[in-house]
Enzyme design. Sequence first.
Site, short mmCIF file in Angstrom:
data_model
loop_
_atom_site.label_atom_id
_atom_site.label_comp_id
_atom_site.label_asym_id
_atom_site.label_seq_id
_atom_site.Cartn_x
_atom_site.Cartn_y
_atom_site.Cartn_z
CG ASP A 191 -1.74 1.24 1.40
OD1 ASP A 191 -2.31 1.69 0.37
OD2 ASP A 191 -1.85 1.81 2.50
CB SER A 192 0.15 4.81 -0.43
OG SER A 192 -0.98 4.79 0.41
N GLY A 223 -2.79 9.04 -3.28
CA GLY A 223 -4.06 9.56 -3.79
C GLY A 223 -3.95 10.92 -4.47
CB CYS A 244 -2.96 1.00 -2.36
SG CYS A 244 -3.00 2.77 -2.70
CD GLU A 269 -1.80 7.56 7.58
OE1 GLU A 269 -0.63 7.34 7.43
OE2 GLU A 269 -2.66 7.03 6.87
CB CYS A 307 -9.88 4.94 0.53
SG CYS A 307 -8.37 5.42 1.41
CG HIS A 314 -6.39 5.32 5.13
ND1 HIS A 314 -5.59 4.98 4.07
CD2 HIS A 314 -5.58 5.92 6.04
CE1 HIS A 314 -4.35 5.36 4.32
NE2 HIS A 314 -4.32 5.94 5.50
#
Length: 286
Positions: free
Chosen positions: A20-21, A53, A83, A170, A204, A206
Amino acid sequence: MSSSSSRPSLASKSPIGVFDSGIGGLTVAHAISRAMPAEPISYFGDTAHMPYGDRSPELVQSWSVRIAEHLVSNGCKAIVIACNSASATAAEAVRDAVGPAVPVIDVITPVAAQVAAGEARRIGVIGTRATVGSGVYGRCLRDAMAHQLGGASGRSVEEWATPLLAPLIEEGWHEHALMEPVIAAYLEAAGWSADKLDALIPGCTHYPLALDALRKVLGPGVELVNGPDIVAAAVAQRLADSGLLSTSGSTTHHRFAVSDLTPSFADSARRFFGSGIQLDRDALWD
Ligand code: DGL
């Protein structure tokens, strides 16, 4: 393209490479570890370059290819692009780079297939600017619907970028009072209300941490699609189809690496995966 002769042989006991990023993809890694407890995972979070993103597709593509090649050359038997932004822009390039012997699972195709096979007629998708800007969810959903009885007729897909959500999550603010008004403002800007949607895809990695806040804003009538569980099931299926599913192994060892390691990434990683996670720094970009 990686040369197959320089790679370790693929064996069912080899790890699944997940990238993932940053640390959002740990929601997918967690679902994979719950669904397949015998599978070791090698995770790479590109924290030195996040957020993907807001990056150009070309940059996300070149980083994603390099990370996938790195995971494969370290012995990973399959790659999960955990991601949405990378899945939207780099899935084909990653598949080309690692070659046909290594299954590559992105986080968009299985989710679109499952939602298209369901009953939802009015589908909303939220995600980063890269994901929504690519229009890939709309294309995948409409393609998958075309194979269903009745096709795509009478069904709609709308996508809306919600770039503030990932940084808030985050920051550990997924349960903060600020979360609901931000979600509500985005839904209002998109022109979506609970009675205008049947299903929402949190596009996403997250966003699974914000499901409670999304549920409170949307109410009980809108299906919230659980991406990580759908992706974990798709990974299990691909490994089984390729003869790569590990059925044994009592002590599963996972490795979690990030390209930039700070105490705040370590804190966030615990929120996304659970306590006990140990992050290492990987020197891929040095
Ligand atoms: N985890 C990324 C995704 O699923 C979002 C975070 C980022 O922008 O890097 O798109």
